[in-house]
Design a protein around this motif. Structure first.
Motif, short mmCIF file in Angstrom:
data_model
loop_
_atom_site.label_atom_id
_atom_site.label_comp_id
_atom_site.label_asym_id
_atom_site.label_seq_id
_atom_site.Cartn_x
_atom_site.Cartn_y
_atom_site.Cartn_z
N ASN A 269 -3.31 -20.47 -31.91
CA ASN A 269 -3.86 -19.91 -33.61
C ASN A 269 -4.97 -19.07 -33.57
OD1 ASN A 269 -5.95 -21.15 -33.72
ND2 ASN A 269 -4.75 -22.94 -35.43
N SER B 143 -17.75 -21.56 -47.15
CA SER B 143 -16.98 -19.91 -46.59
C SER B 143 -15.93 -20.19 -45.52
CB SER B 143 -18.97 -19.44 -45.32
OG SER B 143 -19.70 -18.96 -47.06
N ILE C 120 -13.59 -22.57 -45.05
CA ILE C 120 -12.19 -22.07 -45.65
C ILE C 120 -11.56 -20.28 -46.03
CG2 ILE C 120 -10.70 -22.58 -47.62
CD1 ILE C 120 -12.68 -25.30 -47.15
N SER C 121 -13.08 -19.67 -46.66
CA SER C 121 -12.31 -18.51 -47.01
C SER C 121 -12.44 -17.86 -46.08
CB SER C 121 -14.19 -17.96 -48.03
OG SER C 121 -13.94 -18.60 -48.90
N ILE D 47 -10.64 -18.48 -43.36
CA ILE D 47 -9.72 -18.72 -42.18
C ILE D 47 -9.04 -18.16 -42.99
CG2 ILE D 47 -8.58 -20.82 -41.12
CD1 ILE D 47 -11.16 -22.15 -40.82
N ARG D 48 -8.84 -17.98 -44.21
CA ARG D 48 -8.00 -17.37 -45.64
C ARG D 48 -7.96 -16.10 -45.18
NH1 ARG D 48 -9.47 -21.07 -51.12
NH2 ARG D 48 -7.95 -23.51 -50.42
N LYS D 49 -8.57 -15.38 -45.14
CA LYS D 49 -8.94 -14.16 -44.72
C LYS D 49 -8.73 -13.57 -42.89
CE LYS D 49 -12.13 -13.83 -48.16
NZ LYS D 49 -13.30 -12.72 -48.84
N ASN D 50 -8.06 -14.00 -42.65
CA ASN D 50 -7.59 -14.45 -41.02
C ASN D 50 -9.08 -13.53 -40.62
OD1 ASN D 50 -5.02 -16.04 -41.10
ND2 ASN D 50 -4.08 -14.31 -41.18
#
Length: 289
Positions: free
Chosen positions: A41, A253, A255-256, A258-261
């Motif tokens: 990934n 932050s 997690i934020s 990772i959500r934004k790749n």
């Protein structure tokens, strides 16, 4: 070239997060390899232009020619994996169970069985903003992940002349893929977490890596979630004479990001600061920039 493998004794410790964060701040010419071929990934955090794609053939598979088969049952009797079956008086091989050992081919008296190449995955090379990236995808249920890791490393080795640092995102665990990953590396950055299982798996990981005479460095991720266990990890590292190059606090932050790749080091946050300090410490130990 300095070759650094980022590994972990178990999944979920934040290994790829750390690798991606480091990739964003290394100043030296960098090449990348994602050797976690069963759950690759890294390219999600560093998407880029696809340069090449190749088929990967792992273990061979046996195939029975029903025209030549005399139905003697030798293949069924000698297959230790239960891959051979008989339906409606015809013998066949269940591909998901076949280990490619070739015993059935060896014992077949009529030459009805042959070994064929099996498509087990794909190997990619991409151009990313951090540097060239070699990565792969293993087909679900396919074997020989260690061999595929080695193929990924071969692709990354092509960039030796243009790179000063190879950053290798390794697989979790201590099995064949990990062994293939750390072989030939100069240093290992082991990412662990403050849990009993994290400490247990770290000790096994260190034992494996010692066999390769690697320089081993430690990162404790989310160290403040259970500081008593973090202290136990620090004591273990002291007893093993291992250098802890940094500790990363729990930080939403991450997690934020990772959500934004994207790697967390693009943000101004405690985790980003910690990873920058980790690279500062690691680069001094390895004499790179």
């Amino acid at each position: 070239m300095k070759k650094i493998a980022v590994v972990s004794g178990k999944g979920g410790t934040g290994k790829t997060m750390v690798t991606a964060g480091l990739a964003g701040i290394v100043k030296s010419d960098l090449s990348l390899a994602d050797c976690d071929v069963e759950a690759s990934n890294f390219a999600l955090l560093y998407p880029g232009e696809l340069l090449s794609k190749e088929d990967f053939h792992g273990l061979d598979i046996s195939v029975i020619d029903t025209e030549k088969c005399v139905q003697c049952g030798a293949c069924l009797e000698n297959c230790r994996f239960g891959a051979v079956e008989i339906k409606e008086d015809q013998y066949s091989v269940r591909q998901l169970l076949c280990e490619g050992c070739g015993v059935c081919d060896y014992v077949c008296p009529s030459g009805a069985i042959s070994m064929k190449k099996r498509l087990s995955g794909e190997i990619f090379c991409s151009a990313t903003e951090a540097g060239p990236l070699a990565h792969a995808r293993l087909e679900p249920g396919s074997g020989n992940s260690g061999l595929l890791v080695n193929e990924v490393k071969k692709r990354a080795a092509r960039w030796t002349s243009i790179s000063e640092v190879l950053l290798n995102d390794g697989p979790p665990g201590t099995g064949c893929p990990l062994i293939s990953t750390v072989s030939g590396m100069g240093a290992v950055l082991a990412v662990t977490e403050p849990s009993i299982s994290g400490l247990s798996d770290l000790s096994r990981l260190v034992e494996v890596c010692k066999g390769f005479r690697l320089r081993i460095f430690i990162v404790i991720n989310r160290y403040d979630l259970e500081e008593s266990v973090s202290h136990e990890i620090e004591e273990f590292c002291r007893s093993e004479e291992l250098v802890i190059v940094g500790k990363i606090p729990f930080d939403p932050s991450v997690i934020s990001a990772i959500r934004k790749n994207m790697p967390v080091t693009r943000l101004e946050c405690p985790a980003s600061d910690a990873i920058k300090e980790i690279w500062e410490n690691l680069s001094k130990e390895l004499d790179v920039s």
